[in-house]
Design a protein around this motif. Structure first.
Motif, short mmCIF file in Angstrom:
data_model
loop_
_atom_site.label_atom_id
_atom_site.label_comp_id
_atom_site.label_asym_id
_atom_site.label_seq_id
_atom_site.Cartn_x
_atom_site.Cartn_y
_atom_site.Cartn_z
N ILE A 17 51.75 43.49 29.44
CA ILE A 17 51.71 42.69 28.46
C ILE A 17 50.76 41.83 29.56
O ILE A 17 49.93 41.80 28.48
CB ILE A 17 53.37 41.18 28.84
N GLY A 18 50.84 42.08 30.79
CA GLY A 18 49.07 41.08 31.57
C GLY A 18 48.10 42.46 30.91
O GLY A 18 47.20 41.60 30.82
N GLY A 19 48.34 42.99 31.25
CA GLY A 19 47.60 43.89 30.73
C GLY A 19 47.05 43.90 29.47
O GLY A 19 45.71 44.25 28.87
N ALA A 20 47.37 43.32 28.29
CA ALA A 20 47.37 43.72 26.98
C ALA A 20 45.86 42.31 26.68
O ALA A 20 45.39 42.75 25.66
CB ALA A 20 48.52 44.08 26.13
N TRP A 21 47.05 41.34 27.13
CA TRP A 21 46.46 40.46 26.86
C TRP A 21 45.20 40.32 27.40
O TRP A 21 43.99 40.26 27.31
CB TRP A 21 47.23 39.05 27.74
N VAL A 37 42.67 47.24 31.14
CA VAL A 37 42.73 48.94 31.62
C VAL A 37 44.33 48.93 32.38
O VAL A 37 44.37 49.65 33.08
CB VAL A 37 41.34 49.36 31.63
N LEU A 38 43.17 48.74 33.70
CA LEU A 38 43.72 48.85 34.58
C LEU A 38 45.07 48.49 35.28
O LEU A 38 46.16 49.13 35.32
CB LEU A 38 42.67 48.86 36.00
N ALA A 39 45.30 47.08 34.59
CA ALA A 39 46.95 46.75 34.50
C ALA A 39 47.39 48.11 33.50
O ALA A 39 48.66 48.04 34.16
CB ALA A 39 46.59 45.45 34.10
#
Length: 110
Positions: free
Chosen positions: A17-21, A40-42
């Motif tokens: 979710i953090g990565g998408a955010w 992208v890394l997350a």
């Protein structure tokens, strides 16, 4: 074992979710490619976190994680974006989490 599994689901949710955010912020909110790269890394980290689940079945893990993702996305929206879920959002998330419990933690015959 259940506590470890739940912790891994929380970590996976934070990463995905953090990565998408971060990608959303970088691209849609024009914050820049560094935000997108961090996202992208997350998202890549999310893929690895799921592999540490004790259950060996990919399909079961990802199906259960889907319910965690639904509830986690609503919670992220509340905490990070000031989103106010209505009662149907809450009911839907509760149903999803019940599904997670059944899929992952119901007693099974060996």
């Amino acid at each position: 074992m259940v506590a470890r599994s739940l912790l891994l689901f929380v970590l996976a949710a934070l990463a995905e979710i953090g990565g998408a955010w971060l990608v959303w912020q970088g691209w849609r909110e024009h914050r820049g490619l560094w935000w997108v790269a961090a996202g992208v890394l997350a998202l890549g980290a999310y893929g690895f976190v799921a592999t540490f689940q004790p259950d060996p079945n990919f399909g079961r893990i990802l199906a259960a994680y889907g319910g965690v993702f639904v509830a986690g996305s609503l919670a992220w929206g509340v905490v990070v974006d000031g989103f106010r879920p209505d009662r149907w959002d809450v009911v839907g998330a509760a149903i999803c989490l019940l599904g997670v419990a059944v899929i992952m933690y119901a007693p099974r015959e060996s």
